[in-house]
Design a protein around this motif. Structure first.
Motif, PDB file in Angstrom:
ATOM      1  N   ASP A 172      12.306 -19.543   1.302  1.00  0.00           N
ATOM      2  CA  ASP A 172      13.320 -18.682   1.917  1.00  0.00           C
ATOM      3  C   ASP A 172      12.628 -17.429   2.455  1.00  0.00           C
ATOM      4  OD1 ASP A 172      15.351 -16.840   2.486  1.00  0.00           O
ATOM      5  OD2 ASP A 172      16.623 -17.561   0.854  1.00  0.00           O
ATOM      6  N   PRO A 173      12.679 -17.218   3.771  1.00  0.00           N
ATOM      7  CA  PRO A 173      11.979 -16.062   4.334  1.00  0.00           C
ATOM      8  C   PRO A 173      12.504 -14.715   3.847  1.00  0.00           C
ATOM      9  CG  PRO A 173      13.236 -17.225   6.035  1.00  0.00           C
ATOM     10  CD  PRO A 173      13.327 -18.035   4.780  1.00  0.00           C
ATOM     11  N   ILE A 201       5.599  -9.535  -0.862  1.00  0.00           N
ATOM     12  CA  ILE A 201       4.621  -8.548  -0.378  1.00  0.00           C
ATOM     13  C   ILE A 201       4.651  -7.289  -1.244  1.00  0.00           C
ATOM     14  CG2 ILE A 201       4.029  -7.029   1.562  1.00  0.00           C
ATOM     15  CD1 ILE A 201       3.305 -10.053   1.915  1.00  0.00           C
ATOM     16  N   ARG A 202       5.850  -6.822  -1.568  1.00  0.00           N
ATOM     17  CA  ARG A 202       5.961  -5.609  -2.398  1.00  0.00           C
ATOM     18  C   ARG A 202       5.272  -5.815  -3.746  1.00  0.00           C
ATOM     19  NH1 ARG A 202       9.025  -5.123  -6.089  1.00  0.00           N
ATOM     20  NH2 ARG A 202      10.632  -6.526  -5.347  1.00  0.00           N
ATOM     21  N   VAL A 203       5.534  -6.939  -4.401  1.00  0.00           N
ATOM     22  CA  VAL A 203       4.919  -7.199  -5.707  1.00  0.00           C
ATOM     23  C   VAL A 203       3.402  -7.375  -5.550  1.00  0.00           C
ATOM     24  CG1 VAL A 203       4.824  -8.818  -7.652  1.00  0.00           C
ATOM     25  CG2 VAL A 203       7.037  -8.133  -6.706  1.00  0.00           C
ATOM     26  N   LEU A 204       3.005  -7.996  -4.468  1.00  0.00           N
ATOM     27  CA  LEU A 204       1.576  -8.182  -4.221  1.00  0.00           C
ATOM     28  C   LEU A 204       0.837  -6.845  -4.156  1.00  0.00           C
ATOM     29  CD1 LEU A 204      -0.316 -10.601  -3.678  1.00  0.00           C
ATOM     30  CD2 LEU A 204       0.067 -10.220  -1.247  1.00  0.00           C
ATOM     31  N   LYS A 220       2.932 -15.136  10.860  1.00  0.00           N
ATOM     32  CA  LYS A 220       3.523 -13.989  11.565  1.00  0.00           C
ATOM     33  C   LYS A 220       4.558 -13.278  10.694  1.00  0.00           C
ATOM     34  CE  LYS A 220       7.248 -16.311  14.126  1.00  0.00           C
ATOM     35  NZ  LYS A 220       8.301 -15.692  13.353  1.00  0.00           N
ATOM     36  N   ASP A 221       5.288 -14.026   9.876  1.00  0.00           N
ATOM     37  CA  ASP A 221       6.273 -13.397   8.983  1.00  0.00           C
ATOM     38  C   ASP A 221       5.596 -12.581   7.888  1.00  0.00           C
ATOM     39  OD1 ASP A 221       8.184 -14.652  10.533  1.00  0.00           O
ATOM     40  OD2 ASP A 221       8.679 -16.186   9.032  1.00  0.00           O
ATOM     41  N   ILE A 222       4.474 -13.078   7.401  1.00  0.00           N
ATOM     42  CA  ILE A 222       3.715 -12.351   6.372  1.00  0.00           C
ATOM     43  C   ILE A 222       3.155 -11.052   6.958  1.00  0.00           C
ATOM     44  CG2 ILE A 222       1.677 -12.419   4.879  1.00  0.00           C
ATOM     45  CD1 ILE A 222       3.985 -14.158   3.877  1.00  0.00           C
ATOM     46  N   VAL A 223       2.556 -11.146   8.127  1.00  0.00           N
ATOM     47  CA  VAL A 223       1.985  -9.955   8.775  1.00  0.00           C
ATOM     48  C   VAL A 223       3.089  -8.936   9.059  1.00  0.00           C
ATOM     49  CG1 VAL A 223       0.825  -9.111  10.858  1.00  0.00           C
ATOM     50  CG2 VAL A 223      -0.016 -11.167   9.705  1.00  0.00           C
ATOM     51  N   GLU A 224       4.221  -9.403   9.538  1.00  0.00           N
ATOM     52  CA  GLU A 224       5.342  -8.496   9.814  1.00  0.00           C
ATOM     53  C   GLU A 224       5.826  -7.811   8.533  1.00  0.00           C
ATOM     54  OE1 GLU A 224       9.966  -9.027  11.107  1.00  0.00           O
ATOM     55  OE2 GLU A 224       8.482 -10.163  12.274  1.00  0.00           O
ATOM     56  N   ALA A 225       5.909  -8.566   7.455  1.00  0.00           N
ATOM     57  CA  ALA A 225       6.356  -7.991   6.179  1.00  0.00           C
ATOM     58  C   ALA A 225       5.357  -6.962   5.652  1.00  0.00           C
ATOM     59  CB  ALA A 225       6.580  -9.098   5.150  1.00  0.00           C
ATOM     60  N   ILE A 226       4.075  -7.213   5.839  1.00  0.00           N
ATOM     61  CA  ILE A 226       3.053  -6.237   5.419  1.00  0.00           C
ATOM     62  C   ILE A 226       3.215  -4.954   6.233  1.00  0.00           C
ATOM     63  CG2 ILE A 226       0.577  -5.733   5.391  1.00  0.00           C
ATOM     64  CD1 ILE A 226       0.135  -8.732   4.735  1.00  0.00           C
ATOM     65  N   ASN A 227       3.378  -5.101   7.522  1.00  0.00           N
ATOM     66  CA  ASN A 227       3.602  -3.923   8.377  1.00  0.00           C
ATOM     67  C   ASN A 227       4.849  -3.156   7.936  1.00  0.00           C
ATOM     68  OD1 ASN A 227       1.476  -3.769  10.395  1.00  0.00           O
ATOM     69  ND2 ASN A 227       2.220  -5.744  11.092  1.00  0.00           N
ATOM     70  N   ASP A 228       5.934  -3.874   7.682  1.00  0.00           N
ATOM     71  CA  ASP A 228       7.175  -3.237   7.231  1.00  0.00           C
ATOM     72  C   ASP A 228       6.994  -2.529   5.893  1.00  0.00           C
ATOM     73  OD1 ASP A 228       8.418  -4.198   9.500  1.00  0.00           O
ATOM     74  OD2 ASP A 228       9.479  -5.829   8.467  1.00  0.00           O
ATOM     75  N   TYR A 229       6.234  -3.157   4.993  1.00  0.00           N
ATOM     76  CA  TYR A 229       5.995  -2.554   3.681  1.00  0.00           C
ATOM     77  C   TYR A 229       5.303  -1.199   3.836  1.00  0.00           C
ATOM     78  CZ  TYR A 229       3.891  -1.506  -0.792  1.00  0.00           C
ATOM     79  OH  TYR A 229       3.485  -0.856  -1.929  1.00  0.00           O
ATOM     80  N   PHE A 230       4.276  -1.144   4.673  1.00  0.00           N
ATOM     81  CA  PHE A 230       3.499   0.085   4.807  1.00  0.00           C
ATOM     82  C   PHE A 230       4.244   1.188   5.554  1.00  0.00           C
ATOM     83  CE2 PHE A 230      -0.034  -2.507   3.383  1.00  0.00           C
ATOM     84  CZ  PHE A 230      -0.699  -1.606   2.563  1.00  0.00           C
ATOM     85  N   VAL A 231       5.298   0.866   6.262  1.00  0.00           N
ATOM     86  CA  VAL A 231       6.100   1.894   6.936  1.00  0.00           C
ATOM     87  C   VAL A 231       6.690   2.851   5.901  1.00  0.00           C
ATOM     88  CG1 VAL A 231       8.248   2.285   8.223  1.00  0.00           C
ATOM     89  CG2 VAL A 231       6.612   0.584   9.016  1.00  0.00           C
ATOM     90  N   ASN A 274      -5.898  -7.709   8.428  1.00  0.00           N
ATOM     91  CA  ASN A 274      -7.100  -8.460   8.798  1.00  0.00           C
ATOM     92  C   ASN A 274      -7.448  -9.505   7.751  1.00  0.00           C
ATOM     93  OD1 ASN A 274      -7.483  -7.200  11.259  1.00  0.00           O
ATOM     94  ND2 ASN A 274      -8.815  -5.611  10.411  1.00  0.00           N
ATOM     95  N   SER A 275      -7.301  -9.152   6.488  1.00  0.00           N
ATOM     96  CA  SER A 275      -7.575 -10.085   5.392  1.00  0.00           C
ATOM     97  C   SER A 275      -6.637 -11.296   5.451  1.00  0.00           C
ATOM     98  CB  SER A 275      -7.431  -9.357   4.057  1.00  0.00           C
ATOM     99  OG  SER A 275      -7.605 -10.240   2.995  1.00  0.00           O
ATOM    100  N   ILE A 276      -5.366 -11.034   5.703  1.00  0.00           N
ATOM    101  CA  ILE A 276      -4.387 -12.130   5.794  1.00  0.00           C
ATOM    102  C   ILE A 276      -4.709 -13.031   6.984  1.00  0.00           C
ATOM    103  CG2 ILE A 276      -1.960 -12.617   6.388  1.00  0.00           C
ATOM    104  CD1 ILE A 276      -2.361 -11.987   3.451  1.00  0.00           C
ATOM    105  N   ILE A 277      -5.002 -12.431   8.122  1.00  0.00           N
ATOM    106  CA  ILE A 277      -5.316 -13.218   9.322  1.00  0.00           C
ATOM    107  C   ILE A 277      -6.542 -14.096   9.070  1.00  0.00           C
ATOM    108  CG2 ILE A 277      -6.142 -13.038  11.716  1.00  0.00           C
ATOM    109  CD1 ILE A 277      -4.245 -10.553  11.965  1.00  0.00           C
ATOM    110  N   GLN A 278      -7.581 -13.533   8.433  1.00  0.00           N
ATOM    111  CA  GLN A 278      -8.786 -14.307   8.126  1.00  0.00           C
ATOM    112  C   GLN A 278      -8.490 -15.431   7.127  1.00  0.00           C
ATOM    113  OE1 GLN A 278     -11.632 -14.223   9.805  1.00  0.00           O
ATOM    114  NE2 GLN A 278     -10.532 -12.713  11.047  1.00  0.00           N
ATOM    115  N   ALA A 279      -7.657 -15.142   6.148  1.00  0.00           N
ATOM    116  CA  ALA A 279      -7.307 -16.161   5.150  1.00  0.00           C
ATOM    117  C   ALA A 279      -6.555 -17.320   5.809  1.00  0.00           C
ATOM    118  CB  ALA A 279      -6.461 -15.538   4.041  1.00  0.00           C
TER     119      ALA A 279
END
Length: 189
Positions: A110-111, A118-121, A144-155, A171-176
């Motif tokens: 479930d997206p 991400i928050r718990v991570l 793309k959903d993971i990257v977006e959530a990371i961006n949203d978290y850091f806001v 960058n780490s997520i994209i490489q993984a």
């Protein structure tokens, strides 16, 4: 004895509901299992009512093992109550519950769970086994959903040097994901 009651009173919902009030976690857990079995033999409305009861017990029980059993029984439903238990359980003080929720988050797919994952991570870095499970779970969601959530978290995150941490994290997520895609391509070849 209770072991006899498992067979003799297998369909006695009233008896098992009384055991939910027991002072013993093992009896409460057994009662949850028996009540879920009974609910699955009933009409859909009874099943849904029981699902809500399981979620309530999951949220309120002081016993780690009872919360774990409620989560396990909710997994049989695979419904919104189960998803909500997974969301809540990612922060559970009992590591086994939190780790199970980390695993279930990916299995559910479930997206709406992504921001919680991400928050718990980022905020629960001390619980290594949960971190490991969450890192595995990430690959079950679209990149793309993971990257977006990371961006949203850091806001809204209150972190030191958050711009740099954001850049490194993305960058780490994209490489993984690239490594995973490369491995998948090799396996498929």
């Amino acid at each position: 004895s209770v072991s006899d009651d498992i067979v003799a009173r297998a369909a006695d919902a009233k008896y098992w509901r009384q055991l939910l009030k027991s002072d013993y976690a093992d009896l409460q857990s057994l009662a949850l299992r028996m009540l879920t079995d009974i609910a699955f033999r009933q009409k859909p409305s009874a099943k849904q009512a029981h699902s809500s009861l399981l979620l309530d017990i999951f949220r309120t029980s002081r016993f780690n093992t009872v919360r774990m059993e409620a989560l396990k029984q909710l997994s049989r439903y695979a419904n919104a109550d189960f998803t909500e238990a997974v969301r809540t359980g990612l922060n559970d003080p009992y590591e086994r519950v939190a780790r199970s929720c980390a695993d279930y988050a990916g299995k559910i797919g479930d997206p709406t769970l992504i921001p919680d994952v991400i928050r718990v991570l980022f905020e629960d870095e001390d619980r290594v086994r949960i971190q490991y499970a969450l890192n595995s779970t990430l690959f079950l969601f679209p990149e793309k959903d993971i990257v977006e959530a990371i961006n949203d978290y850091f806001v809204t995150a209150n972190r030191i040097d958050k711009e740099e941490e954001l850049k490194v994290s993305v960058n780490s997520i994209i490489q993984a994901f690239k490594s995973r895609d490369k491995a998948d391509a090799l396996i498929a070849d």
